[in-house]
Design a protein around this motif. Sequence first.
Motif, PDB file in Angstrom:
ATOM      1  N   VAL A   4      -9.306  -6.916  -1.430  1.00  0.00           N
ATOM      2  CA  VAL A   4      -8.668  -5.724  -0.860  1.00  0.00           C
ATOM      3  C   VAL A   4      -8.927  -4.454  -1.662  1.00  0.00           C
ATOM      4  N   SER A   5      -9.800  -4.505  -2.649  1.00  0.00           N
ATOM      5  CA  SER A   5     -10.068  -3.310  -3.447  1.00  0.00           C
ATOM      6  C   SER A   5     -10.435  -2.089  -2.606  1.00  0.00           C
ATOM      7  N   PRO A   6     -11.307  -2.200  -1.597  1.00  0.00           N
ATOM      8  CA  PRO A   6     -11.610  -1.005  -0.800  1.00  0.00           C
ATOM      9  C   PRO A   6     -10.419  -0.494  -0.006  1.00  0.00           C
ATOM     10  N   ILE A   7      -9.525  -1.408   0.372  1.00  0.00           N
ATOM     11  CA  ILE A   7      -8.333  -1.004   1.121  1.00  0.00           C
ATOM     12  C   ILE A   7      -7.399  -0.209   0.224  1.00  0.00           C
ATOM     13  N   VAL A   8      -7.244  -0.662  -1.008  1.00  0.00           N
ATOM     14  CA  VAL A   8      -6.401   0.054  -1.973  1.00  0.00           C
ATOM     15  C   VAL A   8      -6.985   1.441  -2.246  1.00  0.00           C
ATOM     16  N   LEU A   9      -8.295   1.512  -2.454  1.00  0.00           N
ATOM     17  CA  LEU A   9      -8.928   2.807  -2.689  1.00  0.00           C
ATOM     18  C   LEU A   9      -8.706   3.751  -1.519  1.00  0.00           C
ATOM     19  N   ALA A  10      -8.854   3.234  -0.301  1.00  0.00           N
ATOM     20  CA  ALA A  10      -8.674   4.076   0.879  1.00  0.00           C
ATOM     21  C   ALA A  10      -7.277   4.678   0.913  1.00  0.00           C
ATOM     22  N   SER A  11      -6.276   3.882   0.557  1.00  0.00           N
ATOM     23  CA  SER A  11      -4.897   4.371   0.572  1.00  0.00           C
ATOM     24  C   SER A  11      -4.672   5.453  -0.474  1.00  0.00           C
ATOM     25  N   LEU A  26       0.826  -1.208   0.000  1.00  0.00           N
ATOM     26  CA  LEU A  26       0.000   0.000   0.000  1.00  0.00           C
ATOM     27  C   LEU A  26       0.862   1.260   0.000  1.00  0.00           C
ATOM     28  N   LEU A  27       1.969   1.196   0.708  1.00  0.00           N
ATOM     29  CA  LEU A  27       2.895   2.327   0.695  1.00  0.00           C
ATOM     30  C   LEU A  27       3.414   2.563  -0.725  1.00  0.00           C
ATOM     31  N   GLU A  28       3.731   1.483  -1.440  1.00  0.00           N
ATOM     32  CA  GLU A  28       4.214   1.625  -2.809  1.00  0.00           C
ATOM     33  C   GLU A  28       3.116   2.166  -3.731  1.00  0.00           C
ATOM     34  N   VAL A  29       1.873   1.766  -3.470  1.00  0.00           N
ATOM     35  CA  VAL A  29       0.744   2.301  -4.236  1.00  0.00           C
ATOM     36  C   VAL A  29       0.646   3.806  -4.040  1.00  0.00           C
ATOM     37  N   LYS A  30       0.778   4.250  -2.804  1.00  0.00           N
ATOM     38  CA  LYS A  30       0.735   5.690  -2.519  1.00  0.00           C
ATOM     39  C   LYS A  30       1.859   6.419  -3.257  1.00  0.00           C
ATOM     40  N   ARG A  31       3.047   5.879  -3.188  1.00  0.00           N
ATOM     41  CA  ARG A  31       4.174   6.520  -3.865  1.00  0.00           C
ATOM     42  C   ARG A  31       3.929   6.628  -5.367  1.00  0.00           C
ATOM     43  N   ALA A  32       3.423   5.559  -5.952  1.00  0.00           N
ATOM     44  CA  ALA A  32       3.206   5.534  -7.397  1.00  0.00           C
ATOM     45  C   ALA A  32       2.120   6.508  -7.835  1.00  0.00           C
ATOM     46  N   TYR A  33       1.156   6.761  -6.949  1.00  0.00           N
ATOM     47  CA  TYR A  33       0.016   7.616  -7.309  1.00  0.00           C
ATOM     48  C   TYR A  33       0.245   9.092  -6.983  1.00  0.00           C
ATOM     49  N   GLU A  34       1.259   9.400  -6.219  1.00  0.00           N
ATOM     50  CA  GLU A  34       1.425  10.759  -5.707  1.00  0.00           C
ATOM     51  C   GLU A  34       1.371  11.822  -6.798  1.00  0.00           C
ATOM     52  N   ASP A  35       2.000  11.579  -7.926  1.00  0.00           N
ATOM     53  CA  ASP A  35       2.027  12.581  -8.988  1.00  0.00           C
ATOM     54  C   ASP A  35       0.650  12.812  -9.618  1.00  0.00           C
TER      55      ASP A  35
END
Length: 337
Positions: free
Chosen positions: A302-309, A180-189
């Motif tokens: 885990v789709s809702p968890i990913v969305l939340a992040s 999830l941390l990596e998902v956040k990093r990838a989406y930041e831009d």
Amino acid sequence: MLNFDEQRFLRIQSGAVALRKRLDDVIISCLEKGAENIFFLGTGGAAILMQPAAQLLQRRSRFPAFIDMPAELFLTGSANLTEKSIVVIPSLSGTTKESVALLAKAKEAGATVLTLVGHAETPLGKGADHAFVNFAEDDTSCESFYLQSLFIALSIMRHRGEIENYEQIAAELETLPQLLLEVKRAYEDKAEAFARVLAGSDYHIITGAGNVWPEAFYYGMCILEEMQWIRTRPVHASDFFHGTLELVEKGVSVILFKGEDALRPLGDRVQNFAPNYTDRLTVLDTADFALPGVSDEVRGLVSPIVLASVLERISAHLEVMRDHPLTTRRYYKRVAY
């Protein structure tokens, strides 16, 4: 990342994952003692976050799972709430008025009460039969609550012989904090651009289906309305075509959340319809995010968890963009009601 503490996030989500074994042990004990059903009884946003776990049991288990509003259940009671019930009460503060009142009623009925709280020395932390404590704050609580309630549902299914690959699923879930941390990093831009969509209108229709519908409902009510004072119309994708579609026209913002469970086609239906009538459809799709080592089955869970992040990153930009901190309130916990 903007206004984000990576180590704090990892600590909190790893804390939720670390509760799995004890949650499993408590569920075993309850089932062995003859538990006949489970109630998920949160208040407000915490209640919404219990819906994917309740839905999982309702769709894939024969173990009766109920979800209700404590404020109503306190007044009416339930024929199904007995000494054979497991009651799950999530409350980050551990002090939510309606939930504290419901705790007493559940104990009076003889139910076994599990509380999911952020603080042990609180009425819900001290009053439960089994309190599960994982400190979090508003920006990190969604993932924590989703994980804990999912572990509860999976444990019930495991011990009833309704799921064969529990250990595999559990092992994949334990990798989520770092993923999830990596998902956040990838989406930041991209987060700022999505925040501009939200800041660009004082009204949004927000929709989703399956286990991401609760996140659509939660984000509209608890983040955009409560924390940003932006009016929203959360509507389930199944109901979108039974009323709300008449509000769609040029200039109307439609926000669609898409997950990866069996209900994804209901989101596809909205996505196919809306662009014909509005120029402001925005889609947030969990399929766009990499989760190395996570199977398709678990991605669906885990789709809702990913969305939340991802939405936390959007909210971080939104509050700065609108000069409106997420902690600002006029009424909630500010005045008597």
